[in-house]
Design a protein around this motif. Structure first.
Motif, PDB file in Angstrom:
ATOM      1  N   THR A  94      16.593   3.227 -23.106  1.00 42.44           N
ATOM      2  CA  THR A  94      17.940   3.412 -23.270  1.00 42.44           C
ATOM      3  C   THR A  94      18.084   4.803 -23.892  1.00 42.44           C
ATOM      4  N   GLY A 134      25.392   6.271 -25.603  1.00 44.50           N
ATOM      5  CA  GLY A 134      24.867   4.844 -25.577  1.00 44.50           C
ATOM      6  C   GLY A 134      25.772   3.770 -25.560  1.00 44.50           C
ATOM      7  N   GLY A 149      24.171   0.090 -23.977  1.00 41.72           N
ATOM      8  CA  GLY A 149      22.636   0.057 -24.103  1.00 41.72           C
ATOM      9  C   GLY A 149      21.831  -0.411 -22.574  1.00 41.72           C
ATOM     10  N   ARG A 151      19.435  -0.300 -19.870  1.00 46.33           N
ATOM     11  CA  ARG A 151      17.929   0.454 -19.672  1.00 46.33           C
ATOM     12  C   ARG A 151      18.021   1.125 -18.424  1.00 46.33           C
TER      13      ARG A 151
END
Length: 354
Positions: A39, A69, A74, A76
């Motif tokens: 992240t 973010g 969040g 990845r």
């Protein structure tokens, strides 16, 4: 064996020899790496102390990364693609971010991703394009505003007052002043080694600056530098209280950085050329200094003379013609009006009559 078979065998042997000598392939299992995903927050935690020094800028970057973010939910990733970046910029614009604000946030993200790419954490980068910024109004302090504000600061803290005078007469950044040590100060000059651009610079000091860097006699050990007793947070608190006292509390542009703008504005208005102002402020590019170029109006004063030249109408038309300045001046009376001179014919007639 036929000739064709022999030639084919020779060609095959030749290819084998060529491939064995010129195309040696080595396999190494040590270079095979597991593809991981991260992240934005995890990358920032890994590299924030390497990429950014402690201070207000690092605090702002932390806020930027936190917002990014949150927009990315969040997610990845092992590669940051162009569509993700474009969607991120679009969301920031929908939230009311100006192009200048978006550029600052993307600069922080770009720096972080480039570091992660070099370290092998991600394997592709998008193209960061700078958004076009509108030239905004630059606020600076007038002399009377400076006097009132500095008086209010001095009543609260002598050290904060000395720092304020130093900032407005050197045009340095707050962090540059707080990071000074005594070895950075010579008899007539001060050197800034810890700068935002990473480039050191040395500038001469005004008489006021020479006075304020002298610490009053106190007991105990001398501090490491002229302003090391103060922190940024302490100075900003004193600043905000003082500006509220003098009636500037509602002006959100009156922050400590306004002293840098004020110094730059005074240099340009005083006739200092842009290149020297760039060197004085330590700007990385001339375009940053050009924000103050509109204040250099001294070279335009001659234009007013041309525009204010007296004009007259031709005898046979309604078209106005400019009078030469020498002719206009000769025709002006003490009262500022223009006398009507008689024609030569009228003058001769008048003399005969007399």
């Amino acid at each position: 064996m036929s000739n064709e078979a022999v030639q084919e065998a020779q060609a095959s042997d030749h290819f084998s020899m060529f491939s064995s000598q010129s195309a040696r392939i080595k396999y190494s299992y040590n270079t095979i790496r597991e593809v991981k995903s991260f992240t934005v927050g995890e990358l920032f935690s890994a590299y924030r102390d390497i990429l950014w020094d402690d201070g207000r800028h690092k605090y702002n970057v932390s806020s930027f990364v936190g917002e990014i973010g949150e927009i990315l939910l969040g997610e990845r990733f092992s590669a940051f693609d162009q569509s993700t970046l474009d969607n991120l910029i679009g969301t920031l614009r929908q939230r009311g971010n100006s192009n200048a604000t978006i550029n600052r946030k993307m600069a922080a993200l770009s720096k972080l991703l480039r570091k992660a790419y070099k370290m092998g954490d991600i394997h592709s980068l998008p193209e960061f394009r700078r958004q076009k910024e509108r030239a905004g109004r630059i606020r600076f302090l007038e002399k009377d505003e400076e006097a009132r504000l500095f008086a209010a600061i001095k009543s609260r803290s002598e050290d904060a007052y000395r720092l304020s005078v130093f900032l407005v007469d050197t045009g340095c950044r707050l962090g540059e002043a707080l990071g000074l040590i005594w070895n950075d100060i010579q008899e007539h000059r001060v050197s800034f080694w810890i700068t935002k651009s990473g480039r050191s610079r040395t500038i001469p000091m005004t008489v006021r600056v020479k006075d304020v860097i002298k610490l009053p006699p106190t007991e105990g050990r001398r501090p490491k530098g002229p302003f090391t007793k103060l922190s940024q947070a302490q100075f900003r608190t004193i600043w905000n209280d003082a500006k509220a006292e003098v009636g500037l509390g509602a002006d959100d542009q009156v922050v400590p950085h306004i002293l840098r703008h004020t110094c730059a504005s005074r240099l340009v208005q005083g006739g200092i050329d842009i290149r020297r102002v760039q060197m004085w402020l330590g700007h990385q590019t001339l375009s940053m200094t050009m924000r103050y170029a509109h204040l250099a109006t001294n070279d335009l004063d001659g234009c007013v003379v041309v525009l204010e030249t007296p004009r007259f109408k031709g005898p046979d038309s309604d078209v106005e013609h400019a009078l030469p300045s020498s002719t206009a001046a000769a025709q002006e009376t003490k009262s500022g009006s223009v006398e009507e001179k008689p024609s030569p014919k009228a003058a001769r007639k008048s003399s005969k009559t007399g």
